[in-house]
Design an enzyme around this catalytic site. Structure first.
Site, PDB file in Angstrom:
ATOM      1  CB  SER A   1      -0.902   0.013   1.230  1.00 61.53           C
ATOM      2  OG  SER A   1      -1.573   1.263   1.369  1.00 61.53           O
TER       3      SER A   1
ATOM      4  CE1 TYR B   1      -4.816  -1.889   4.856  1.00 56.89           C
ATOM      5  CE2 TYR B   1      -3.575   0.048   4.178  1.00 56.89           C
ATOM      6  CZ  TYR B   1      -4.228  -1.118   3.858  1.00 56.89           C
ATOM      7  OH  TYR B   1      -4.302  -1.530   2.546  1.00 56.89           O
TER       8      TYR B   1
END
Length: 300
Positions: A144, A157
């Site tokens: 990501s 995250y």
């Protein structure tokens, strides 16, 4: 006359939703033999039917939690036994949580890290062992842009995806001594998938993907290309390089701007009660796309 080669054998994790589901669809159109992995048994059966309709040569459903290393080992073993080997693995399983670090329940923080980082390690370990035994294969890992920058309200995250990026680079170096083995990291920015609505939250709001938002199909295309040709890190998203450059070269400016930007664009305006979302168990709402087709120039 061109003679078609044998159908590619690919295992896809996170195949019940978002990027994983889009990747399964794309591979199905190529006539691949697929192994679909997710915690969501009923949804996986639905995805299997979608893949068969799109032209998959064969589809095998293997429910498993990637955070459980024994379940992952069993899934790979099932795939190898069913198809006499495996050519590639796309690891797209992932979950998210929103909230100030000190407000996120410990079990939710640990759940995000367990799925995203420990799950990546479990899938990579099992895959590389199979590739080493059988002469090679391709491993594609989903990272990501949040594996390269930091934002408020998403520490679980970000921590997990920074770990995934570090693991991927280590594996790429080690794979140089494994003939025929390729490891690719794909790092999307904001993607129009249900992960934000399925995420845990204690902020009083659901999350939004950071603009500009791209499609899961575009990320899936990068994942499939990664099966064919190793790339160290494939950025998917127009804004990724700008965000990373700002984070690295202008940290003071980045730190001042990122919180108001997350308040404005990273949180949904509607209220939402505190929830663990799909972090600790599957939740309803899995699909290929989410509800953000309008955000800042989505690309297909």
């Amino acid at each position: 006359m061109t003679v078609a080669g044998p159908a590619r054998r690919v295992l896809v994790t996170g195949a019940s939703s978002g990027i994983g589901r889009a990747t399964a669809h794309r591979l199905a159109t190529e006539g691949a033999r697929l192994v679909l992995v997710s915690r969501s048994v009923e949804v996986l059966e639905e995805v299997a039917r979608e893949c068969t309709a799109r032209g998959a040569a064969e589809v095998l459903v293997v429910p498993a939690d990637v955070g459980d290393h024994a379940a992952v080992d069993a899934a790979l073993a099932t795939a190898v036994a069913a198809y006499d080997g495996i050519d590639g693995v796309v690891h797209a399983a992932g979950v998210a949580a929103y909230g100030r670090f000190q407000d996120v329940p410990p079990e939710v923080f640990e759940g995000v890290v367990r799925t995203n980082l420990v799950g990546t390690a479990n899938v990579a370990r099992a895959s590389l062992r199979v590739f080493e035994e059988r002469g090679g294969g391709s491993l594609v890992l989903l990272g990501s842009v949040l594996g390269k920058i930091a934002t408020p309200w998403m520490s679980p995250y970000a921590v997990s995806k920074w770990g995934v990026a570090g693991l991927a680079r280590s594996l790429q170096i080690e794979a140089r001594r494994l003939p025929g083995t390729r490891v690719t990291l794909v790092s999307p920015g904001g993607v129009d998938t249900p992960i934000y609505d399925l995420a845990a939250t204690v902020t009083g709001h659901a999350g939004n993907p950071p603009p500009p938002v791209t499609t899961p199909e575009r990320v899936a295309a990068a994942c499939v290309r990664g099966l064919d040709q190793q790339r160290r890190d494939v950025d998917v998203g127009r804004g990724n390089k700008l965000m990373v450059t700002g984070f690295r070269r202008l940290p003071g400016v980045f730190d001042r701007l990122v919180t108001p930007l997350m308040d404005r664009f990273g949180q949904d305006g509607r209220t939402k009660p505190a929830t663990t979302g799909n972090v600790l168990a599957p939740a309803r709402g899995e699909a290929v796309r989410g509800r953000w087709p309008h955000v800042w120039g989505q690309l297909r």
